[in-house]
Design a protein around this motif. Structure first.
Motif, short mmCIF file in Angstrom:
data_model
loop_
_atom_site.label_atom_id
_atom_site.label_comp_id
_atom_site.label_asym_id
_atom_site.label_seq_id
_atom_site.Cartn_x
_atom_site.Cartn_y
_atom_site.Cartn_z
N ILE A 99 0.84 -1.19 0.00
CA ILE A 99 0.00 0.00 0.00
C ILE A 99 0.88 1.24 0.00
CG2 ILE A 99 -1.74 1.31 1.28
CD1 ILE A 99 -2.54 -1.35 2.61
N GLN A 100 0.60 2.14 -0.91
CA GLN A 100 1.22 3.47 -0.80
C GLN A 100 0.12 4.50 -0.63
OE1 GLN A 100 4.58 4.41 -3.39
NE2 GLN A 100 5.27 2.29 -3.35
N CYS A 101 -0.37 5.06 -1.73
CA CYS A 101 -1.44 6.04 -1.55
C CYS A 101 -2.72 5.37 -1.10
CB CYS A 101 -1.65 6.87 -2.81
SG CYS A 101 -2.69 6.07 -4.05
N GLY A 102 -2.87 4.10 -1.43
CA GLY A 102 -4.01 3.35 -0.93
C GLY A 102 -5.28 3.45 -1.75
N PHE A 103 -5.24 4.25 -2.81
CA PHE A 103 -6.48 4.46 -3.56
C PHE A 103 -6.90 3.21 -4.34
CE2 PHE A 103 -9.50 6.62 -6.38
CZ PHE A 103 -10.12 7.44 -5.47
N CYS A 104 -5.91 2.44 -4.77
CA CYS A 104 -6.23 1.22 -5.52
C CYS A 104 -6.48 0.05 -4.58
CB CYS A 104 -5.07 0.87 -6.46
SG CYS A 104 -3.60 0.30 -5.58
N THR A 105 -6.14 0.23 -3.30
CA THR A 105 -6.07 -0.90 -2.36
C THR A 105 -7.38 -1.67 -2.20
OG1 THR A 105 -4.30 0.26 -1.22
CG2 THR A 105 -5.31 -1.58 -0.05
N LEU A 135 -5.46 -1.09 -11.83
CA LEU A 135 -4.28 -0.24 -12.01
C LEU A 135 -3.79 0.30 -10.68
CD1 LEU A 135 -5.38 1.79 -15.16
CD2 LEU A 135 -3.74 -0.12 -15.05
N CYS A 136 -2.47 0.40 -10.57
CA CYS A 136 -1.86 1.06 -9.42
C CYS A 136 -0.77 1.95 -9.98
CB CYS A 136 -1.26 0.03 -8.47
SG CYS A 136 -0.30 0.81 -7.13
N ARG A 137 -0.72 3.19 -9.55
CA ARG A 137 0.28 4.09 -10.07
C ARG A 137 1.47 4.23 -9.11
NH1 ARG A 137 2.05 5.50 -14.98
NH2 ARG A 137 1.88 7.72 -15.48
N CYS A 138 1.33 3.68 -7.90
CA CYS A 138 2.38 3.94 -6.90
C CYS A 138 3.37 2.81 -6.73
CB CYS A 138 1.75 4.21 -5.54
SG CYS A 138 0.55 5.53 -5.51
N THR A 139 2.88 1.59 -6.66
CA THR A 139 3.73 0.51 -6.13
C THR A 139 4.51 -0.27 -7.18
OG1 THR A 139 2.00 -1.15 -6.38
CG2 THR A 139 2.01 0.09 -4.33
N TYR B 191 -2.29 9.81 -11.34
CA TYR B 191 -2.59 9.36 -9.98
C TYR B 191 -3.98 8.72 -10.00
CZ TYR B 191 -3.84 14.20 -10.82
OH TYR B 191 -4.27 15.36 -11.43
N LEU B 192 -4.18 7.71 -9.16
CA LEU B 192 -5.47 7.00 -9.23
C LEU B 192 -6.63 7.83 -8.67
CD1 LEU B 192 -6.53 3.76 -9.62
CD2 LEU B 192 -4.48 4.69 -10.63
N GLU B 193 -6.31 8.74 -7.75
CA GLU B 193 -7.40 9.56 -7.20
C GLU B 193 -7.55 10.85 -7.98
OE1 GLU B 193 -8.56 12.25 -3.27
OE2 GLU B 193 -6.51 12.04 -3.92
S1 FES Z 1 -1.12 2.52 -3.94
FE1 FES Z 1 -1.49 4.35 -5.05
S2 FES Z 1 -2.53 3.61 -6.75
FE2 FES Z 1 -1.95 1.80 -5.79
#
Ligand code: FES
Ligand code: FES
Lengths: 164, 756
Positions: A99-105, A135-139, B191-193
Motif C-alpha cells: 500500500i502506498q497512496c491506498g487508492f487502488c487498495t 491499475l496502481c500508479r504507486c507501487t 494518480y489514481l485519485e
Molecule cells: S497505492 Fe497508489 S494507486 Fe496503488
C-alpha cells in the motif's frame, strides 16, 4: 423516477431510493456511505471500484444499482472479521508494503479475494494475470503480487487447520 | 559516519496501512457535509478563443442550481507558484476574456447534486470568437505566430541560461564532438485519485478547504490571495491523498471555486474531477525538444556540453518555470563537464498546461544526456559503463556556482549494476533479438530556491512529549502516498528512543501544524522535514537531559542518551529513567508547562539547487519481436545511492513504482492529440503499465552517508523515474540497431529504424 430498492451489502440490508441510471458505485458511496469503494475512472478500466457480487468481483462503476436487488454485495468494509482484526489479505497488504497512496487498495484486495477463492495457491504469474485489470500508479505491483501470494498461503493454512 | 539504529533502516509498515486496507481512510471525495452542494466546471471546447459573452441565466434558473459563477464574478486576481516574480503568475481561476486550451475553465456551477450541476453546464451559453491555435514548439516561436498572452509577444515566457568555462574552445579542442536532437513527449501523472476539493465557510467568513493536494501551505496562500482574503482566514487540510507525482502542487480552479461558492452561498461545496477531465485538461509532464552537443577527448574524457531546450508549456506557466530551471541543472549532473552552456526556454502553446511530474525536468534532460552518452560510447569504442565511470561525479565535486556534491555513490552504483546484471556477458555476447542497456540518474533532495517567497522556514515540526511515555508529532508535511508520515515518525522514534506506536502524528493542516512547509515535491520531505523533526527532538532531549541530570545529581561532563524508552547517562546505562518519568520531571521543573518544542530547517549556503544529490544506475534487458517490433522488458537491475535508507520497504516501493512509471514513459504512455484536443481520455486508450507489464527487478542500495541529511539520508524515489527510459532505449538499440531519440519507443518506430 426514483425507485425504492433493497440492497444486501456486507450482510446488512439497506433500503434506498435510486434513479434507474445510478451505478452501484454511486449508491454505495453516496447513499450507504461505504466510501471504501473508490471511483478511479468510472469506465471500467482501473478496478478501483471493485466489489464482490454473489462472490464474484465486479466493477461497481459499471453496474446499475437496480440490477443488484437480491444479490449479496461485499465491499472492502465487509472483509475484516471484526474492527480489531484484519482479513489475511488486508494484513498481508499492510505488512508487505503493498500500500502506498491506498487508492487502488480496496479494489486490489477484493480482486485478490476473488482470485484466492477460486485458486487458493496461485502462481506468481496467475496473480499478475488476475490483477491485470486493477491499475496502481504507486507501487509497481511487485509488493501487491507478493502480498497476495502470502495471503493465499495464510488463508490456505487457516482453512487446513479448520478442516483437520 | 554510520550509526547503529533501532528503527531507522528497517522495513517499518506504513503508519496508515490499516486505515487504507480497510477502506476507512478518508480521501477528499469521501467527505460529506450537511447541506453540501456539488460543483461542476464548464470548460472551453476551443484551444484558443476570445470570450465575447457568457449567459448563465438559464443555468441559474434550473431547479436545484444554487450558484453559477464566471470569471467576471471573481476578484480577477492571477496566481502561480512563482510569487517572487509576479510576471510569471499568468492564470486566473476562471478564464477572463480568453481561453487558451481545450479544457480551460470558463464557469462553475454548484447544485444540490452532481447530476443537476452537470445538466446546468449545458445551459450556459458562451459566445466565443475562435483564434488561430498553436500546437507545437516550432510554430509557437515562429515570427508572427499567434500570441497566447499579451504580456508575452514571442510566446516564450521563461528564459534560463547557465554558462561556465569556455564551451566553444572546449569543442575546438575535442577529438570527438557529437550533436543530436531529442524529442520527448508529454505524459500524465495519472494518480489514481482524481482531484477533489471540499470547502466550507464559517459565519465569520473564514474558509476551510479539504483538498487532494501535495502543497497545503501553497494552496492556503494562493487561495487567500485570489479570494482577496488574509492567509490566516484560510485553513487548508489535506485528507488522505491518492497520489500526486507533481500533478497536485498548485492552487487549482476547483479549489478556488469550491471556496468562492461556499462563501457566496454559505453552504459547503464539493468538486470532484472525472478521469476524463484529468486526461483532457490535467497537468502533465512537459514535452520537450532538446538540442545537445557534447565533446570528448579520444580517451573518453568529457570536454563540455552545450544544451538547448524548449519546453512545450501549454497555455499557462504552471510549474514550467521551475522545470525550465531544473532542466539546466540536471543537464550538468552525473558527469564532470568542465565547460557547460545551457539555454532553456519555456514556450506557450494552446494545449493543457504542462507542470511538475516526478523528476521535474530531469527525465527529459537526462534522457538526452544518457542516450548521447550511449551513442558516444559506441562511436568512441568504449564500454558505456567504463565511459561513465571515467567521467562520473564523485563526492566533493563542485558544479561551478551551483552546488557541491556532499555525498555520491555513483561509481559504486555503476559497478554494482554491471555486476548484478551480468553486463559484460550480455552486452558482448548478445542473443538474437535481445539487448541490454543502461541509464543513470541524479536527483535533488529538495530545492534551496524560494520562488514561492515563503516568509517561513522551509520546513517545521512540533514535538510534544507526555508523562505517559508518548509523543505527538505535528508537521505540515504532506503524505500523498509516498510515506513521509511513517518516515518522520521513524526519525522521531529513533531520536527519542521511543517505539513507533508511542508516537501520534498530525500532519498537513495549515491551521494546527506549525508554519510552514513548501509541500511534497522535489523529493524534499525526508531531507527538510526530517531535519526539522530532528531539530525539535534535540531540543526536547536537552530539556529531558537537564531534568534527569539534576535529579540524579550528575556531573556536568556526563552525556545522556535516549533509547528503548529510557533516558540514561551514557556512562551508566543502568541508571536510566523511563522516558515518561523524565518528561514528568522536566514538566515539574517548568511548573507544569507542557514540554513542547519546535524544530526548523531551511537550507542555507547550499548553492543554487539542493542540499544533496542522489545517484544511481539502472540496467534493463529487453527482447524485441523482430516481426512486430514489440518490446518486452525481461528484467531491471538498479543500484542507487539515497544515503542512509530510513525505511527499506518504502524505498523499495518507491523504486518499484518508478519502474512502472518509467516503463510507461518509455514504451506505452502518450497523449494522442489533434489540434489541441486530447483523444485518449480514459485508461483504456492511455496505456499505463499493469501488473502483467511490469517485469521483475533487482535492487541494491549503495551505502553512503549524506552529512546534510537527517541521519545521513537523502532523496529516494523521484530520481528513480529517470533512468528507465534511456536504459530501455539503449537495450532496444542493442537488440535492433534502432536508436530512439524520439520518445516513446513504439513498435512502428523500431520496425522502421531497425538495422538487421
Ligand atoms: S497505492 Fe497508489 S494507486 Fe496503488
Ligand atoms: S472506477 Fe470502476 S473501473 Fe475504474
Amino acid at each position: 423516477m426514483k425507485q425504492i430498492i433493497e440492497l444486501n451489502v456486507n450482510g446488512e440490508s439497506y433500503t434506498v431510493a435510486v434513479n434507474p441510471w445510478q451505478t452501484l458505485n454511486e449508491v454505495l458511496r453516496e447513499e450507504i456511505n461505504l466510501t471504501g469503494v473508490k471511483l478511479g475512472c468510472g469506465s471500467g478500466d482501473c478496478g478501483a471500484c471493485t466489489v464482490m457480487v454473489d462472490g464474484r468481483a465486479v466493477s461497481s462503476c459499471l453496474s446499475l444499482a437496480v440490477e443488484m436487488v437480491g444479490k449479496e454485495i461485499m465491499t472492502v468494509e465487509g472483509m475484516a472479521p471484526s474492527g480489531e482484526e484484519l482479513h489475511p489479505i488486508q494484513e498481508s497488504f499492510v505488512k508487505k508494503g503493498a500500500i502506498q497512496c491506498g487508492f487502488c487498495t480496496p479494489g486490489m484486495e477484493l480482486t485478490a479475494l476473488n482470485l484466492l477463492n477460486n485458486n487458493p495457491s496461485p502462481t506468481y504469474n496467475e496473480i499478475r494475470e488476475a490483477l491485470a485489470g486493477n491499475l496502481c500508479r504507486c507501487t509497481g505491483y511487485k509488493k501487491i503480487i507478493e502480498a497476495v501470494g502470502a495471503a493465499g498461503q495464510k488463508m490456505k493454512e487457516a482453512s487446513e487447520r479448520k478442516t483437520s | 559516519m554510520k550509526k547503529d539504529f533501532s528503527i531507522v533502516g528497517k522495513s517499518v509498515p506504513r503508519n496508515d496501512g490499516k486505515a487504507k486496507a480497510t477502506g476507512t481512510a478518508t480521501y477528499t471525495d469521501d467527505i460529506k457535509l450537511p447541506g453540501m452542494l456539488h460543483g461542476k466546471i464548464l470548460r472551453s471546447p476551443f484551444p484558443h478563443a476570445r470570450i465575447l459573452n457568457i449567459d448563465t441565466s438559464r443555468a441559474a434558473s434550473l431547479p436545484g442550481v444554487k450558484c453559477v459563477i464566471t470569471g467576471e464574478d471573481t476578484p480577477k486576481i492571477k496566481y502561480g507558484n512563482w510569487r517572487l516574480f509576479p510576471d510569471t503568475q499568468d492564470e486566473y481561476p476562471l478564464a477572463i476574456d480568453k481561453v487558451r486550451f481545450i479544457g480551460d475553465e470558463v464557469a462553475a456551477v454548484a447544485a444540490v447534486d452532481a447530476d443537476t450541476a452537470e445538466e446546468a453546464l449545458e445551459l450556459i451559453k458562451v459566445d466565443y470568437e475562435e483564434l488561430p491555435g498553436i500546437f507545437d514548439i516550432d510554430s509557437a516561436i515562429k515570427e508572427g505566430a499567434p500570441v497566447l498572452h499579451d504580456y508575452c509577444p514571442g510566446n516564450i515566457s521563461v528564459n534560463r541560461k547557465i554558462h561556465y568555462g569556455d564551451i566553444e574552445k572546449a569543442f575546438a579542442e575535442s577529438d570527438y564532438v557529437r550533436e543530436d536532437v531529442f524529442n520527448v513527449h508529454a505524459v500524465s501523472p495519472a494518480y489514481l485519485e482524481p482531484c477533489a476539493a471540499v470547502a466550507q465557510c464559517d459565519l465569520d467568513g473564514r474558509i476551510t478547504l479539504w483538498t487532494s493536494t501535495q502543497v497545503p501551505y501553497i494552496v492556503q496562500c494562493l487561495l487567500a490571495s485570489t479570494m482577496g482574503m488574509r492567509e490566516n482566514d484560510v485553513r487548508v487540510i489535506k485528507p488522505f491523498v491518492g497520489g500526486g507525482f507533481g500533478g497536485k502542487m498548485e492552487l487549482r480552479t476547483w479549489e478556488f471555486c469550491a471556496a468562492f461558492i461556499a462563501k457566496k452561498t454559505g453552504r459547503p461545496v464539493k468538486f470532484t474531477m472525472t478521469r476524463e477531465e484529468e486526461f483532457l485538461a490535467g497537468r502533465r509532464r512537459h514535452a520537450m525538444k532538446l538540442y545537445s552537443k557534447v565533446g570528448f577527448k579520444k580517451d573518453g574524457t568529457l570536454t563540455g556540453k552545450d544544451l538547448r531546450i524548449y519546453l512545450d508549456g501549454g497555455g499557462y506557466n504552471a510549474m514550467g518555470p521551475t522545470a525550465t530551471f531544473l532542466c539546466g541543472t540536471f543537464g550538468a549532473m552525473l558527469y564532470r563537464y568542465p565547460n557547460y552552456r545551457f539555454w532553456g526556454q519555456h514556450v506557450y502553446t494552446n494545449k493543457p498546461p504542462a507542470s511538475a511530474m516526478r523528476g521535474f525536468g530531469a527525465p527529459q534532460s537526462l534522457f538526452a544526456t544518457e542516450s548521447q552518452m550511449n551513442i558516444a560510447a559506441e562511436e568512441l569504442g568504449i564500454d558505456p559503463i567504463e565511459l561513465r565511470i571515467k567521467n562520473a561525479q564523485v563526492t566533493g565535486d563542485e558544479i561551478p556556482d551551483v552546488a557541491t556534491i556532499s555525498s555520491c555513490g555513483f561509481i559504486e552504483a555503476l559497478q554494482k549494476a554491471a555486476e548484478m546484471s551480468g553486463w559484460k556477458e550480455k552486452r558482448y555476447s548478445p542473443k538474437p533479438g535481445q539487448g541490454i542497456g543502461i541509464g543513470c540518474y541524479s536527483f535533488i533532495s529538495g530545492g534551496v530556491f524560494n520562488w514561492f517567497n515563503t516568509q517561513f522556514p522551509f520546513s517545521a515540526a512540533e514535538v510534544r512529549v507526555f508523562d505517559d511515555g508518548t509523543a505527538h508529532l505535528l508537521t505540515m508535511a504532506a503524505d500523498i502516498g509516498q510515506g513521509c508520515d511513517t518516515v518522520l515518525k521513524q526519525i522521531l522514534a529513533e531520536e527519542l528512543g521511543l517505539k513507533m506506536e508511542d508516537i501520534r502524528i498530525t500532519s498537513a493542516d495549515t491551521s494546527t501544524t506549525p508554519q510552514a512547509d513548501l509541500g511534497a515535491w522535489g523529493s524534499r520531505l525526508t531531507m527538510m522535514n526530517g531535519n526539522a523533526v530532528l531539530d525539535a527532538a534535540k531540543k526536547i532531549k536537552a530539556q529531558l537531559f537537564g531534568a534527569v541530570s539534576a535529579r540524579q545529581n550528575l556531573n556536568v561532563i556526563h552525556e545522556l542518551g535516549c533509547k528503548d524508552g529510557m533516558v540514561f547517562p551514557k556512562s551508566r546505562p543502568d541508571r536510566g529513567i523511563p522516558f515518561g518519568e523524565a518528561v514528568a520531571m522536566a514538566q515539574k521543573a517548568n511548573r507544569g508547562e507542557p514540554l513542547v518544542e519546535r524544530g526548523y530547517y531551511t537550507p542555507r549556503d547550499k548553492g543554487l539547487v539542493t542540499p544533496a544529490f542522489s545517484f544511481g544506475a539502472q540496467i534493463s534487458e529487453v527482447e524485441v519481436d523482430k516481426d512486430t517490433g514489440v518490446v518486452r522488458v525481461k528484467k531491471f537491475w538498479t543500484a542507487h545511492d539515497c544515503g542512509t535508507v530510513i525505511n527499506q520497504m518504502a524505498v523499495e516501493g518507491q523504486l518499484e513504482g518508478s519502474i512502472q512509471m518509467g516503463l510507461g514513459y518509455a514504451l506505452s504512455e502518450q497523449f494522442v492529440m489533434e489540434d489541441g484536443k486530447t483523444l485518449n481520455t480514459n485508461f483504456l486508450d492511455y496505456k499505463m503499465p499493469n501488473a502483467m507489464d511490469v517485469p521483475p527487478s533487482e535492487v541494491a542500495h549503495i551505502e553512503t552517508y549524506e552529512p546534510e541529511g537527517p541521519m545521513g539520508a537523502k532523496e529516494a524515489g523521484e530520481g528513480l523515474a529517470i533512468p528507465t527510459a534511456p536504459a530501455i532505449a539503449d537495450a532496444v538499440h542493442h537488440a535492433t540497431g534502432y536508436r530512439c531519440k524520439d520518445l516513446p519507443i513504439t513498435p512502428e518506430k523500431i520496425l522502421a529504424g531497425k538495422k538487421d
